[in-house]
Enzyme design. Structure first.
Site, PDB file in Angstrom:
ATOM      1  N   LYS A   1      31.117 -10.989  -6.873  1.00 28.40           N
ATOM      2  CA  LYS A   1      31.361 -12.390  -7.237  1.00 28.40           C
ATOM      3  C   LYS A   1      32.277 -13.053  -6.207  1.00 28.40           C
ATOM      4  O   LYS A   1      31.983 -14.104  -5.689  1.00 28.40           O
ATOM      5  CB  LYS A   1      31.975 -12.434  -8.640  1.00 28.40           C
ATOM      6  CG  LYS A   1      32.273 -13.805  -9.157  1.00 28.40           C
ATOM      7  CD  LYS A   1      32.738 -13.726 -10.605  1.00 28.40           C
ATOM      8  CE  LYS A   1      33.443 -15.006 -11.020  1.00 28.40           C
ATOM      9  NZ  LYS A   1      33.887 -14.971 -12.406  1.00 28.40           N
TER      10      LYS A   1
ATOM     11  N   GLU B   1      36.805  -2.341  -2.451  1.00 30.72           N
ATOM     12  CA  GLU B   1      35.833  -1.250  -2.582  1.00 30.72           C
ATOM     13  C   GLU B   1      34.461  -1.677  -2.068  1.00 30.72           C
ATOM     14  O   GLU B   1      33.817  -0.982  -1.283  1.00 30.72           O
ATOM     15  CB  GLU B   1      35.682  -0.829  -4.058  1.00 30.72           C
ATOM     16  CG  GLU B   1      36.869  -0.106  -4.644  1.00 30.72           C
ATOM     17  CD  GLU B   1      37.901  -1.046  -5.265  1.00 30.72           C
ATOM     18  OE1 GLU B   1      37.966  -2.225  -4.860  1.00 30.72           O
ATOM     19  OE2 GLU B   1      38.648  -0.579  -6.138  1.00 30.72           O
TER      20      GLU B   1
ATOM     21  N   GLY C   1      32.789 -11.464 -14.510  1.00 28.83           N
ATOM     22  CA  GLY C   1      32.113 -10.303 -13.924  1.00 28.83           C
ATOM     23  C   GLY C   1      31.456  -9.422 -14.978  1.00 28.83           C
ATOM     24  O   GLY C   1      30.284  -9.039 -14.859  1.00 28.83           O
ATOM     25  N   ARG C   2      32.187  -9.124 -16.057  1.00 30.91           N
ATOM     26  CA  ARG C   2      31.640  -8.205 -17.075  1.00 30.91           C
ATOM     27  C   ARG C   2      30.607  -8.876 -17.968  1.00 30.91           C
ATOM     28  O   ARG C   2      30.058  -8.237 -18.859  1.00 30.91           O
ATOM     29  CB  ARG C   2      32.783  -7.606 -17.899  1.00 30.91           C
ATOM     30  CG  ARG C   2      33.688  -8.618 -18.555  1.00 30.91           C
ATOM     31  CD  ARG C   2      34.958  -7.955 -19.068  1.00 30.91           C
ATOM     32  NE  ARG C   2      35.951  -8.901 -19.564  1.00 30.91           N
ATOM     33  CZ  ARG C   2      36.812  -9.580 -18.802  1.00 30.91           C
ATOM     34  NH1 ARG C   2      36.782  -9.444 -17.491  1.00 30.91           N
ATOM     35  NH2 ARG C   2      37.701 -10.402 -19.330  1.00 30.91           N
TER      36      ARG C   2
ATOM     37  N   GLU D   1      38.413  -4.694 -21.134  1.00 34.27           N
ATOM     38  CA  GLU D   1      38.930  -5.668 -20.176  1.00 34.27           C
ATOM     39  C   GLU D   1      39.059  -7.032 -20.866  1.00 34.27           C
ATOM     40  O   GLU D   1      39.893  -7.846 -20.496  1.00 34.27           O
ATOM     41  CB  GLU D   1      38.001  -5.757 -18.957  1.00 34.27           C
ATOM     42  CG  GLU D   1      38.702  -6.248 -17.706  1.00 34.27           C
ATOM     43  CD  GLU D   1      37.896  -6.006 -16.446  1.00 34.27           C
ATOM     44  OE1 GLU D   1      38.312  -5.188 -15.613  1.00 34.27           O
ATOM     45  OE2 GLU D   1      36.830  -6.634 -16.293  1.00 34.27           O
TER      46      GLU D   1
ATOM     47  N   HIS E   1      27.826  18.054 -30.681  1.00 34.62           N
ATOM     48  CA  HIS E   1      28.235  19.411 -30.310  1.00 34.62           C
ATOM     49  C   HIS E   1      29.512  19.397 -29.484  1.00 34.62           C
ATOM     50  O   HIS E   1      29.834  20.373 -28.817  1.00 34.62           O
ATOM     51  CB  HIS E   1      27.101  20.102 -29.552  1.00 34.62           C
ATOM     52  CG  HIS E   1      25.852  20.166 -30.372  1.00 34.62           C
ATOM     53  ND1 HIS E   1      25.558  21.250 -31.170  1.00 34.62           N
ATOM     54  CD2 HIS E   1      24.869  19.260 -30.564  1.00 34.62           C
ATOM     55  CE1 HIS E   1      24.411  21.011 -31.804  1.00 34.62           C
ATOM     56  NE2 HIS E   1      23.983  19.806 -31.459  1.00 34.62           N
TER      57      HIS E   1
ATOM     58  N   LYS F   1      45.650  -3.513  -7.652  1.00 35.86           N
ATOM     59  CA  LYS F   1      44.967  -3.913  -6.410  1.00 35.86           C
ATOM     60  C   LYS F   1      45.977  -4.289  -5.351  1.00 35.86           C
ATOM     61  O   LYS F   1      45.896  -3.866  -4.202  1.00 35.86           O
ATOM     62  CB  LYS F   1      44.090  -5.150  -6.682  1.00 35.86           C
ATOM     63  CG  LYS F   1      42.764  -4.895  -7.310  1.00 35.86           C
ATOM     64  CD  LYS F   1      41.935  -6.179  -7.155  1.00 35.86           C
ATOM     65  CE  LYS F   1      40.807  -6.268  -8.141  1.00 35.86           C
ATOM     66  NZ  LYS F   1      40.114  -7.552  -8.093  1.00 35.86           N
TER      67      LYS F   1
HETATM   68  C1  G6Q Z   1      35.014  -8.202 -14.552  1.00 31.85           C
HETATM   69  C2  G6Q Z   1      36.084  -8.065 -13.597  1.00 31.85           C
HETATM   70  C3  G6Q Z   1      35.858  -7.002 -12.552  1.00 31.85           C
HETATM   71  C4  G6Q Z   1      34.957  -7.429 -11.405  1.00 31.85           C
HETATM   72  C5  G6Q Z   1      35.109  -6.434 -10.273  1.00 31.85           C
HETATM   73  C6  G6Q Z   1      34.244  -6.782  -9.098  1.00 31.85           C
HETATM   74  O1  G6Q Z   1      34.989  -8.990 -15.467  1.00 31.85           O
HETATM   75  O2  G6Q Z   1      36.371  -9.298 -13.052  1.00 31.85           O
HETATM   76  O3  G6Q Z   1      35.351  -5.808 -13.073  1.00 31.85           O
HETATM   77  O4  G6Q Z   1      33.639  -7.509 -11.837  1.00 31.85           O
HETATM   78  O5  G6Q Z   1      36.457  -6.384  -9.861  1.00 31.85           O
HETATM   79  O6  G6Q Z   1      34.543  -8.053  -8.624  1.00 31.85           O
HETATM   80  P1  G6Q Z   1      33.623  -8.752  -7.597  1.00 31.85           P
HETATM   81  O7  G6Q Z   1      32.283  -8.971  -8.225  1.00 31.85           O
HETATM   82  O8  G6Q Z   1      34.290 -10.045  -7.263  1.00 31.85           O
HETATM   83  O9  G6Q Z   1      33.497  -7.852  -6.400  1.00 31.85           O
END
Ligand code: G6Q
Length: 557
Positions: free
Chosen positions: A212, A218, A276-277, A362, A393, A521
């Site tokens: 996003k 990462e 994002g989620r 989150e 199990h 971060k």
């Molecule tokens: C979700 C968070 C988080 C995000 C990641 C990746 O709601 O904001 O999990 O999706 O940190 O972020 P980017 O899509 O910006 O790389």
């Protein structure tokens, strides 16, 4: 916007407290005394059939929970979300993932706008481009730089840009196109990139950089590793055009996409009003669209929308996500539950609990309300789970006989993805029926347990009787659907999105920010120099961190 209501200041909260103090759960007794309980507590929401009769509630508790919903203004907050109000106050954003699945011809009353923009039109413009691109990859019209068709799509993303696509890719495996595989790289542990790329042919591999912000350490690191791997595997002549043919992006930051060297014609946007989620049904789902095709993806969006409609338009007393969210508040705040298990009886949903962990934790793992005031109650519970029957199990022991209350959602499908028969001595058994028998048996055992008398009646030695008693009164929700189709998957995800919303609304928190991931971060950037050997940076660390760095330097080979 008026401030959040402190739920603990409401009359309903006081009533729930009083009910909890004298609460004597008795699912056996309630079932015997009340033949209407099951029917009254079973609901349908789109294609989902949801039996809440084995919940630990009676009518008085349910009534008080619905009053609580009224007193905290759940319905108003829900309507504000659908309308596009900026309910994500700490980031000053609208929360409109529900607009991602509105049909293109949605009527004016359903069509939210943000800053005067018709977001539904924008959503469909991007979807059309996503569908067109996916079709070209699927048909072989889009080729790599050497002219070979694409055989593997690698999604590079993390968190919300990874968990949803992975979960859905696994869940919808029976709908994938043969000869086209998706892989996912998320972790900055170099093992992830190394093992995911192993065995792949650069000439037939396409990378989707899903981010996003296009600023996530990462993802950008992994994208660079993949770019180097690609260039390394191609001839000099093919290198020039390679990134343009083998890298596409999904992002809200198209300027940064261009900086990376990706052609913005091959970039798919989304908007800051999608968290994002909550983004697997935006262009972030591109890898899934390539895998299952636009038609199936559109069916999934239809499923999301059907559940949105249920949540938006059904009175709260029959509104499945609202009821399940309110029950979770009852368990968390009044019965002391700290966790909630989600147990899909579908191997295809093996990543669903992991996906839900991000969605729920989150969103609702917050200690202040959306106006900055501290919460006065516990908030988000720990979500976890594994597919049945594997969990039976492993950890079910604790749910059945442990000292902690673990409410659990059981999910099962009438028709299996793979109908297999087991034949023993000429007698054939439908294996899915055995699987469903386990699903049914577990919720029954958890609800009704096994008394000491029943254990004794089996001839058990007296000394062992206590160990073999099952107390029962362990609450479960049973969710069934005809089959795990793309539409049903969309319905399930939207169900949990709205359960999460309901709980957040009761607690008065902003379920759409995630400031809790920020500090780590920032510190990682700061500590990185120390790990790389900068002694001044190492000297600024606390004593424990310095000691761990010392261990690292002593053992580094
Ligand atoms: C979700 C968070 C988080 C995000 C990641 C990746 O709601 O904001 O999990 O999706 O940190 O972020 P980017 O899509 O910006 O790389």
């Amino acid at each position: 916007m008026t401030g959040p209501v402190d739920p603990s200041s409401t009359g309903a909260w006081a009533r729930l407290g009083a009910l909890a103090a004298e609460f004597e759960p008795d699912l056996r007794g309630w079932f015997e005394a009340d033949p209407g309980r099951v029917e009254r507590l079973t609901f349908t929401a789109a294609d989902l059939y949801v039996d809440l009769s084995k919940s630990l509630v009676d009518d008085r508790v349910l009534g008080a929970l619905l009053e609580l919903a009224d007193e905290v203004g759940l319905a108003d907050r829900r309507d504000a979300m659908f309308r596009g109000d900026r309910i994500n106050v700490t980031e000053d954003r609208a929360v409109l993932h529900t607009a991602l699945r509105l049909p293109a011809d949605a009527g004016p009353d359903e069509r939210p706008s943000v800053d005067g923009e018709d977001v539904v039109a924008e959503v469909h413009e991007v979807l059309d481009r996503v569908y067109d691109f996916a079709d070209r990859v699927r048909s072989g019209a889009w080729t790599g730089v050497t002219g070979e068709r694409i055989r593997t799509v690698v999604n590079i993303g993390i968190g919300g840009s990874d968990l949803g696509p992975v979960m859905a890719y696994e869940a919808l495996a029976p709908y994938r196109q043969d000869g086209l595989e998706c892989r996912f790289i998320s972790n900055i542990d170099p093992t992830d990139a190394a093992t995911t790329l192993a065995g792949l042919d650069p000439a037939s591999t396409l990378f989707i950089v899903s981010s996003k912000t296009f600023g996530t350490l990462e993802t950008l690191t992994n994208a660079r590793l993949c770019r180097a791997w690609l260039l390394d595997g191609l001839s000099d002549q093919d290198k020039t055009e390679a990134v343009a043919r083998h890298f596409v992006a999904v992002s809200t930051a198209l300027d940064k996409v261009a900086e990376f060297g990706i052609d913005t014609d091959n970039a798919f946007g989304f908007w800051d009003w999608v968290g994002g989620r909550y983004s697997m049904d935006s262009a972030i789902g591109l890898s899934l669209v390539v895998a299952i095709g636009p038609e199936r993806f559109a069916e999934m969006l239809g499923g999301f929308h059907a559940m949105d409609e249920h949540f938006r338009r059904t009175d709260l007393a029959h509104n499945v996500p609202a009821l399940m969210g309110l029950l979770n508040v009852w368990y968390t705040n009044f019965l002391g539950a700290g966790t909630h298990a989600v147990l899909p009886y579908a191997q295809l949903l093996h990543r669903f609990p992991a996906y839900l962990q991000q969605l729920t934790m989150e969103s609702n793992g917050k200690g202040v309300r959306w106006d900055g005031s501290p919460v006065s109650t516990d908030t988000g519970e720990v979500f976890w789970g594994e597919p049945g029957t594997n969990g039976q199990h492993a950890f079910y022991q604790l749910i059945h006989q442990g000292t902690r209350l673990v409410p659990a959602d059981f999910i099962a499908f009438v028709n299996p993805a793979y109908p297999l028969q087991d034949t023993v001595d000429g007698h054939s058994t439908d294996v899915h029926q055995l699987f469903l028998a386990n699903f049914l048996a577990q919720t029954r055992a958890l609800a009704f347990g096994k008394t000491a008398e029943e254990v004794r009646a089996e001839g058990t030695a007296e000394a062992v009787v206590p160990a073999r008693v099952f107390p029962g009164n362990r609450p479960t929700a049973s969710i069934m659907a005809p089959a795990l189709t793309p539409s049903v998957l969309g319905q399930l995800v939207a169900l949990y999105e709205h359960i999460t919303f309901t709980q957040g609304a009761v607690w008065g928190i902003d379920s759409f920010d995630q400031w809790g991931v920020e500090l780590g971060k920032q510190l990682a950037q700061q500590v990185a120099a120390a790990v790389a050997g900068d002694t001044a940076a190492a000297g600024e660390q606390d004593a424990s961190t310095q000691q761990l760095l010392g261990y690292y330097w002593r053992h580094r080979q």
